[in-house]
Design a protein around this motif. Structure first.
Motif, mmCIF file in Angstrom:
data_model
loop_
_atom_site.group_PDB
_atom_site.id
_atom_site.type_symbol
_atom_site.label_atom_id
_atom_site.label_comp_id
_atom_site.label_asym_id
_atom_site.label_seq_id
_atom_site.Cartn_x
_atom_site.Cartn_y
_atom_site.Cartn_z
ATOM 1 N N ASP A 58 0.841 -1.014 0.102
ATOM 2 C CA ASP A 58 -0.129 -0.042 0.104
ATOM 3 C C ASP A 58 0.966 1.390 -0.176
ATOM 4 O OD1 ASP A 58 -2.476 1.414 2.244
ATOM 5 O OD2 ASP A 58 -2.131 1.699 0.204
ATOM 6 N N TYR A 61 2.028 2.571 3.377
ATOM 7 C CA TYR A 61 1.021 2.608 4.426
ATOM 8 C C TYR A 61 0.783 1.176 4.853
ATOM 9 C CZ TYR A 61 -0.023 7.498 3.683
ATOM 10 O OH TYR A 61 0.007 8.915 3.467
ATOM 11 N N HIS A 101 -2.325 0.192 11.987
ATOM 12 C CA HIS A 101 -2.220 -1.207 11.532
ATOM 13 C C HIS A 101 -0.718 -1.217 11.130
ATOM 14 C CE1 HIS A 101 -3.957 1.307 8.391
ATOM 15 N NE2 HIS A 101 -2.747 1.073 7.838
ATOM 16 N N LYS A 140 -11.941 -1.628 3.738
ATOM 17 C CA LYS A 140 -12.221 -0.472 3.046
ATOM 18 C C LYS A 140 -11.505 -0.728 1.631
ATOM 19 C CE LYS A 140 -12.322 2.547 6.980
ATOM 20 N NZ LYS A 140 -13.826 3.179 6.894
ATOM 21 N N GLN A 164 -2.069 -5.762 5.899
ATOM 22 C CA GLN A 164 -2.237 -4.442 6.956
ATOM 23 C C GLN A 164 -2.705 -4.803 8.181
ATOM 24 O OE1 GLN A 164 -3.466 -1.655 3.726
ATOM 25 N NE2 GLN A 164 -2.000 -0.350 4.343
ATOM 26 N N ARG A 194 1.089 13.760 11.097
ATOM 27 C CA ARG A 194 -0.133 13.414 10.278
ATOM 28 C C ARG A 194 -0.510 12.037 10.714
ATOM 29 N NH1 ARG A 194 -2.091 9.473 6.257
ATOM 30 N NH2 ARG A 194 -3.960 10.418 5.165
ATOM 31 N N ASP A 196 -2.412 8.891 10.284
ATOM 32 C CA ASP A 196 -3.283 7.920 9.520
ATOM 33 C C ASP A 196 -4.446 7.203 9.983
ATOM 34 O OD1 ASP A 196 -3.353 6.685 6.626
ATOM 35 O OD2 ASP A 196 -3.287 5.178 7.894
ATOM 36 N N VAL A 197 -5.697 7.618 9.489
ATOM 37 C CA VAL A 197 -6.754 7.097 10.038
ATOM 38 C C VAL A 197 -6.885 6.982 11.420
ATOM 39 C CG1 VAL A 197 -7.446 5.734 7.731
ATOM 40 C CG2 VAL A 197 -5.984 4.633 9.498
ATOM 41 N N GLU A 248 -6.159 12.208 10.249
ATOM 42 C CA GLU A 248 -7.008 11.990 9.184
ATOM 43 C C GLU A 248 -8.070 11.137 9.802
ATOM 44 O OE1 GLU A 248 -6.102 8.526 6.884
ATOM 45 O OE2 GLU A 248 -6.932 9.483 5.018
ATOM 46 N N TYR A 281 -19.827 10.715 -5.037
ATOM 47 C CA TYR A 281 -20.221 9.435 -4.942
ATOM 48 C C TYR A 281 -21.676 9.207 -4.812
ATOM 49 C CZ TYR A 281 -15.363 9.031 -2.510
ATOM 50 O OH TYR A 281 -14.076 9.000 -2.208
ATOM 51 N N LYS A 286 -17.922 5.451 -4.095
ATOM 52 C CA LYS A 286 -16.951 5.709 -4.415
ATOM 53 C C LYS A 286 -16.944 5.510 -6.051
ATOM 54 C CE LYS A 286 -12.075 6.078 -4.616
ATOM 55 N NZ LYS A 286 -10.487 5.865 -3.849
ATOM 56 N N GLU A 381 -6.239 -0.426 -3.813
ATOM 57 C CA GLU A 381 -7.470 -0.192 -3.636
ATOM 58 C C GLU A 381 -8.275 -0.406 -5.094
ATOM 59 O OE1 GLU A 381 -8.866 3.577 -3.104
ATOM 60 O OE2 GLU A 381 -10.710 2.998 -1.783
ATOM 61 N N ARG A 408 -6.867 6.336 -6.980
ATOM 62 C CA ARG A 408 -5.866 6.866 -6.309
ATOM 63 C C ARG A 408 -4.663 7.355 -7.229
ATOM 64 N NH1 ARG A 408 -5.459 4.329 -0.551
ATOM 65 N NH2 ARG A 408 -4.493 2.788 -1.609
ATOM 66 N N ARG A 412 -0.708 9.783 -8.139
ATOM 67 C CA ARG A 412 0.354 9.259 -7.818
ATOM 68 C C ARG A 412 1.427 9.139 -9.000
ATOM 69 N NH1 ARG A 412 -1.740 4.470 -3.632
ATOM 70 N NH2 ARG A 412 -3.028 5.958 -2.138
HETATM 71 O O1 TEU Z 1 -6.212 6.644 3.881
HETATM 72 C C1 TEU Z 1 -7.472 6.156 4.511
HETATM 73 C C2 TEU Z 1 -8.574 5.762 3.582
HETATM 74 O O2 TEU Z 1 -9.779 5.666 3.872
HETATM 75 C C3 TEU Z 1 -8.025 5.991 2.150
HETATM 76 O O3 TEU Z 1 -8.271 4.535 1.773
HETATM 77 C C4 TEU Z 1 -9.133 7.021 1.313
HETATM 78 O O4 TEU Z 1 -10.017 7.706 2.120
HETATM 79 C C5 TEU Z 1 -9.842 6.235 0.359
HETATM 80 O O5 TEU Z 1 -8.857 5.489 -0.521
HETATM 81 C C6 TEU Z 1 -10.518 7.083 -0.501
HETATM 82 O O6 TEU Z 1 -11.558 6.263 -1.223
HETATM 83 C C7 TEU Z 1 -5.325 6.370 4.599
HETATM 84 C C8 TEU Z 1 -3.942 6.649 3.633
HETATM 85 O O7 TEU Z 1 -4.196 8.113 3.222
HETATM 86 C C9 TEU Z 1 -4.136 5.684 2.373
HETATM 87 O O8 TEU Z 1 -3.037 6.221 1.516
HETATM 88 C C10 TEU Z 1 -3.937 4.322 2.954
HETATM 89 O O9 TEU Z 1 -4.294 3.522 1.853
HETATM 90 C C11 TEU Z 1 -4.901 3.860 4.072
HETATM 91 O O10 TEU Z 1 -5.323 5.090 4.991
HETATM 92 C C12 TEU Z 1 -4.359 2.832 5.038
HETATM 93 O O11 TEU Z 1 -3.313 3.277 5.593
#
Ligand code: TEU
Length: 553
Positions: A58, A61, A101, A140, A164, A194, A196-197, A248, A281, A286, A381, A408, A412
């Motif tokens: 990922d 991440y 994670h 997700k 993860q 920052r 993450d989640v 986040e 969405y 999405k 994803e 995404r 990138r």
């Molecule tokens: O993202 C959180 C998340 O839910 C993302 O998957 C994003 O909101 C979604 O793809 C939108 O559709 C964080 C990081 O920014 C992301 O890059 C990571 O993949 C994710 O957490 C897991 O660590």
């Protein structure tokens, strides 16, 4: 010491930013090479997405060691040099901490899988229920959120990719490990984090099926989240007055975001929320194609402005990041009105109350890349959802159209520095195919054009530092039901901003509401995306994507 309330953060995705050793993979020395560019833009912090040891399932991440730099990004000496060089230019470093994670390659998880009970309790293992997964929760990234481990006849939880594994924050040893990681990077001179989640780390005591959703209601903004954040603050960054933090917040609520970012709560400095980026969405899904709902977008932006102001919370202001499609393609026009719409989108959020974040390439209008075959996608994803949509019988062409709009990977593709091959990102084979737009959309061309999007962002950043009304002003939406114009007033100590943005290519007429008294003789244009915008603030004929900021003394 910087004040985050009038600072601007620039987000760097190092893997795609600048490749200094031509291995096709961006790196930390590549960031150092571009610090003068970032200084010229005028940003205060650079947020670097993860560059720690990781199998890259990922794109980092999936962390396999929180305090070691993946050799593909460089060495700890390269990092220390980058920090030193950035500080020389008045730029501080914000790091990305992934504490919900770890990678299944992390030594903690490897020891857990080897049966070490101490480390098994670092994660969330549950027995099957009725011969099935412990709950019907969905990852997700698609599919079940549980992975079976035969040796244990148990499942482990993964809210994201199967590689993860979610950490168990109820375990004091896990929290101590996490605190040590943050303090390690603080000792390296890091002045921002920052997280993450971070609002997903508090898991429930009872694991049960979700009969109305994908399970997120059981772990989002969980019961102990504020307790955990207060502890994290107290044990690490809260000991330092010059460290900023941003959480986040996935699928969160306003009340929680006020609690997360109100300084009296001693949790975080500010929050990312994503409600404004889900207005395209369809039925919350999405992976659909739908024009964005402009009225809903305005409602969300305004309600969050007023709610967070009322509750003394603090928003991060952003359109783009490494997970979102390029905003000029998404809510603007990446063809005929590329420059006008990119500048309008920038102005529309940079004049709001909050801390603006600029994602690499946004400052000169990088667009979606319209990648036309699944072989050229890399995002886990996107690939998962390609397979899910295929299994649902959706036509390949339609699926590719959806990926071109929502993947995404749009954000990138390699940074476009100039018009040379690979956009000047690398002389090697880039890890992700570059876009085709670098011939005319690149940093060098932007720097050579005084009317470019780059200099519009540079001016917005300067304005934030020059006018207190931008950071401190009270927010008041106007003409909320207008179908094309997003307009608002900011007011502070008798000074006003009138911000008017036409979100569409068609002309639109702005009429100042009668209850807003503004003396035209005291109004001046601070910034516009046209060189000849009108001073007639009572009634303005707005051209395609025209965006004007008036300052009234
Ligand atoms: O993202 C959180 C998340 O839910 C993302 O998957 C994003 O909101 C979604 O793809 C939108 O559709 C964080 C990081 O920014 C992301 O890059 C990571 O993949 C994710 O957490 C897991 O660590």
């Amino acid at each position: 010491m910087k004040d985050f309330k009038n600072s601007v953060v620039y987000q760097i995705y190092p893997k795609s930013f600048n490749d200094s050793n031509n291995d096709g993979f961006g790196d930390l020395n590549g960031v150092t090479e571009k610090l003068d560019y970032l200084k010229l833009l005028g940003v205060d912090y650079i947020w670097l997405t993860p560059f720690y040891v990781s199998p890259q399932n990922d794109n980092g991440y999936d962390v396999a060691h929180y305090c070691k730099i993946d050799p593909r990004f460089g060495t700890i000496e390269d990092f220390e040099n980058m920090v030193k060089e950035a500080k020389k230019r008045g730029i501080e470093i914000m790091l990305d901490m992934v504490f919900n994670h770890t990678s299944t390659e992390h030594e903690w998880f490897k020891k857990a899988i080897d049966g070490d009970e101490k480390y098994k309790n670092y994660y969330i293992f549950k027995k099957s229920k009725d011969e099935k997964e412990p709950t019907n929760w969905q990852s997700k990234f698609g599919g079940s959120a549980w992975e079976y481990v035969e040796e244990f006849d148990e499942y482990y939880l993964h809210l994201f990719d199967v590689t993860q594994a979610d950490l168990n924050w109820k375990n004091e040893e896990v929290k101590t490990e996490i605190f040590d990681v943050v303090n390690f990077w603080i000792d390296k001179g890091v002045k921002g984090f920052r997280l993450d989640v971070i609002n997903l780390i508090s898991k429930p005591d009872i694991y049960e099926d979700d009969h109305v959703g994908d399970g997120r209601r059981f772990y989002t903004d969980g019961v102990r989240i504020h307790e955990y954040l207060k502890e994290l603050n107290k044990e690490t960054f809260g000991k330092h007055e010059d460290i900023i933090t941003v959480g986040e917040m996935s699928s969160t609520t306003m009340d929680n975001c006020i609690k997360y970012s109100n300084p009296d709560e001693k949790e975080l400095s500010m929050v990312f929320n994503f409600h404004h980026l889900k207005v395209d969405y369809e039925n919350g899904d999405k992976w659909t194609l739908m024009d964005f709902d402009f009225i809903k977008l305005k409602e969300i932006l305004s309600s969050w402005q007023m709610g967070m102001e009322e509750g003394n919370g603090w928003n991060a202001l952003f359109w783009s990041n490494h997970d979102q499609p390029r905003i000029v393609s998404r809510f603007g026009d990446d063809k005929k009105y590329h420059t006008e719409s990119a500048k309008m989108l920038a102005t529309s959020i940079h004049m709001l109350r909050g801390t603006p974040y600029i994602y690499q390439g946004e400052e000169f209008g990088m667009t979606n890349q319209y990648i036309d075959s699944i072989e050229n996608y890399r995002d886990v994803e996107s690939i998962n959802y390609y397979n899910i949509l295929k299994s649902e019988g959706k036509d390949e062409k339609d699926i590719i159209k959806i990926l071109q709009s929502k993947s995404r990977d749009n954000a990138r593709t390699p940074m476009q520095w100039d018009e040379s091959e690979n956009g000047g990102f690398t002389e090697g084979e880039p890890w992700l195919k570059p876009g085709k737009t670098h011939k005319h959309i690149n940093a060098k061309s932007a720097l050579d054009d005084k009317n470019s999007i780059f200099y519009h962002y540079q001016k917005l950043i300067k304005l934030r530092k020059g006018y207190d009304v931008i950071s401190n002003g009270k927010y008041k939406p106007i003409i909320e039901d207008d179908k094309s114009i997003f307009a608002y007033i900011r007011e502070y100590e008798g000074n006003k901003l009138l911000v008017v943005n036409n979100f569409y290519p068609e002309e639109a007429v702005f009429e100042l509401p009668e209850d807003i008294q503004i003396d035209k003789s005291k109004a001046k244009i601070l910034i516009s995306n046209y060189t000849d915008s009108s001073n007639e603030i009572q009634k303005i004929d707005l051209r395609a994507y025209e965006s004007i900021v008036y300052y009234i003394e």
